[in-house]
Design a protein around this motif. Structure first.
Motif, PDB file in Angstrom:
ATOM      1  N   LEU A  63       0.825  -1.206   0.000  1.00 38.24           N
ATOM      2  CA  LEU A  63       0.000   0.000   0.000  1.00 38.24           C
ATOM      3  C   LEU A  63       0.860   1.257   0.000  1.00 38.24           C
ATOM      4  O   LEU A  63       0.502   2.260  -0.611  1.00 38.24           O
ATOM      5  CB  LEU A  63      -0.929   0.014   1.217  1.00 38.24           C
ATOM      6  CG  LEU A  63      -2.145  -0.888   1.157  1.00 38.24           C
ATOM      7  CD1 LEU A  63      -2.874  -0.876   2.486  1.00 38.24           C
ATOM      8  CD2 LEU A  63      -3.087  -0.475   0.051  1.00 38.24           C
ATOM      9  N   GLU A  64       1.986   1.215   0.700  1.00 35.45           N
ATOM     10  CA  GLU A  64       2.885   2.364   0.737  1.00 35.45           C
ATOM     11  C   GLU A  64       3.851   2.382  -0.446  1.00 35.45           C
ATOM     12  O   GLU A  64       4.647   3.306  -0.569  1.00 35.45           O
ATOM     13  CB  GLU A  64       3.693   2.362   2.032  1.00 35.45           C
ATOM     14  CG  GLU A  64       2.876   2.627   3.265  1.00 35.45           C
ATOM     15  CD  GLU A  64       3.737   2.716   4.496  1.00 35.45           C
ATOM     16  OE1 GLU A  64       4.614   3.598   4.542  1.00 35.45           O
ATOM     17  OE2 GLU A  64       3.531   1.899   5.394  1.00 35.45           O
ATOM     18  N   ASN A  65       3.806   1.357  -1.293  1.00 31.49           N
ATOM     19  CA  ASN A  65       4.676   1.215  -2.454  1.00 31.49           C
ATOM     20  C   ASN A  65       6.151   1.168  -2.032  1.00 31.49           C
ATOM     21  O   ASN A  65       6.996   1.856  -2.576  1.00 31.49           O
ATOM     22  CB  ASN A  65       4.442   2.318  -3.481  1.00 31.49           C
ATOM     23  CG  ASN A  65       4.938   1.926  -4.846  1.00 31.49           C
ATOM     24  OD1 ASN A  65       5.207   0.766  -5.106  1.00 31.49           O
ATOM     25  ND2 ASN A  65       5.057   2.890  -5.736  1.00 31.49           N
ATOM     26  N   ALA A  86      11.699   1.862   6.655  1.00 32.88           N
ATOM     27  CA  ALA A  86      11.419   3.186   7.206  1.00 32.88           C
ATOM     28  C   ALA A  86      10.032   3.654   6.759  1.00 32.88           C
ATOM     29  O   ALA A  86       9.573   3.333   5.661  1.00 32.88           O
ATOM     30  CB  ALA A  86      12.481   4.179   6.743  1.00 32.88           C
ATOM     31  N   ALA A  87       9.376   4.391   7.618  1.00 37.26           N
ATOM     32  CA  ALA A  87       8.032   4.882   7.320  1.00 37.26           C
ATOM     33  C   ALA A  87       8.090   5.922   6.199  1.00 37.26           C
ATOM     34  O   ALA A  87       8.991   6.759   6.152  1.00 37.26           O
ATOM     35  CB  ALA A  87       7.421   5.500   8.561  1.00 37.26           C
ATOM     36  N   THR A  88       7.131   5.841   5.288  1.00 43.24           N
ATOM     37  CA  THR A  88       7.048   6.811   4.208  1.00 43.24           C
ATOM     38  C   THR A  88       6.092   7.929   4.611  1.00 43.24           C
ATOM     39  O   THR A  88       5.525   7.915   5.707  1.00 43.24           O
ATOM     40  CB  THR A  88       6.526   6.153   2.919  1.00 43.24           C
ATOM     41  OG1 THR A  88       5.197   5.690   3.148  1.00 43.24           O
ATOM     42  CG2 THR A  88       7.410   4.998   2.494  1.00 43.24           C
ATOM     43  N   VAL A  93      -1.607   7.629   6.592  1.00 42.38           N
ATOM     44  CA  VAL A  93      -2.735   7.642   5.660  1.00 42.38           C
ATOM     45  C   VAL A  93      -3.126   6.215   5.275  1.00 42.38           C
ATOM     46  O   VAL A  93      -4.310   5.872   5.217  1.00 42.38           O
ATOM     47  CB  VAL A  93      -2.381   8.473   4.409  1.00 42.38           C
ATOM     48  CG1 VAL A  93      -3.491   8.422   3.380  1.00 42.38           C
ATOM     49  CG2 VAL A  93      -2.065   9.896   4.785  1.00 42.38           C
ATOM     50  N   VAL A  94      -2.143   5.373   5.030  1.00 45.71           N
ATOM     51  CA  VAL A  94      -2.398   3.980   4.654  1.00 45.71           C
ATOM     52  C   VAL A  94      -3.047   3.230   5.806  1.00 45.71           C
ATOM     53  O   VAL A  94      -3.957   2.433   5.599  1.00 45.71           O
ATOM     54  CB  VAL A  94      -1.084   3.301   4.198  1.00 45.71           C
ATOM     55  CG1 VAL A  94      -1.202   1.813   4.193  1.00 45.71           C
ATOM     56  CG2 VAL A  94      -0.680   3.814   2.837  1.00 45.71           C
ATOM     57  N   ARG A  95      -2.621   3.481   7.019  1.00 39.81           N
ATOM     58  CA  ARG A  95      -3.241   2.812   8.153  1.00 39.81           C
ATOM     59  C   ARG A  95      -4.689   3.228   8.351  1.00 39.81           C
ATOM     60  O   ARG A  95      -5.547   2.424   8.684  1.00 39.81           O
ATOM     61  CB  ARG A  95      -2.443   3.062   9.438  1.00 39.81           C
ATOM     62  CG  ARG A  95      -1.404   1.981   9.642  1.00 39.81           C
ATOM     63  CD  ARG A  95      -0.040   2.443   9.331  1.00 39.81           C
ATOM     64  NE  ARG A  95       0.936   1.338   9.388  1.00 39.81           N
ATOM     65  CZ  ARG A  95       1.718   1.053   8.391  1.00 39.81           C
ATOM     66  NH1 ARG A  95       1.625   1.705   7.263  1.00 39.81           N
ATOM     67  NH2 ARG A  95       2.599   0.087   8.492  1.00 39.81           N
TER      68      ARG A  95
END
Length: 101
Positions: A63-65, A86-88, A93-95
Motif C-alpha cells: 500500500l505504501e509502495n 522506514a516509514a514513508t 494515511v495507509v493505516r
C-alpha cells in the motif's frame, strides 16, 4: 438441468443491488488511493483495493509502495534478521485507509 438452474439464476439476479453498492464503495476507495500519487497506476490501485475490500488480504508495504526490507545474515551468530522498512509519507494515511476500507 434447466429446472435445477432456475433458483441459481434467480438468486444471481437478486444480488445486483448489492453489487451496485459495493461497486460505488470500491470506486470511491480506488479514487482515494489513486489520488495519493504513490507510484501505482489506476489498474494497480484497483487490484490492491479489490484485494483489500473483497478478499481482506493486502500487504502494508505494498500500500505504501515500498520494497520489502532485505534479510540480513549475521555470519558470527548465524541468525537471520529483517528490519522494518522506514516509514514513508503515507504511513498514517495507509493505516487509516486500512481501517476505513
Amino acid at each position: 438441468i434447466g429446472v435445477n438452474i432456475l433458483p441459481i439464476t434467480e438468486t444471481m439476479l437478486r444480488i445486483f443491488p448489492f453489487l451496485g453498492v459495493v461497486s460505488i464503495y470500491m470506486i470511491a476507495f480506488v479514487s482515494l488511493f489513486y489520488s495519493f500519487k504513490n507510484g501505482h497506476d489506476l489498474a494497480g490501485c484497483f487490484f490492491i483495493i479489490y484485494r483489500l475490500v473483497v478478499l481482506g488480504e493486502v500487504d502494508m508495504t505494498e500500500l505504501e509502495n515500498q520494497d520489502p526490507a532485505p534479510l540480513v545474515l549475521n555470519l558470527t551468530s548465524g541468525t537471520i534478521t529483517q528490519e522494518e522498512p522506514a516509514a514513508t509519507e503515507y504511513f498514517y494515511v495507509v493505516r487509516i485507509l486500512m481501517v476505513a476500507a
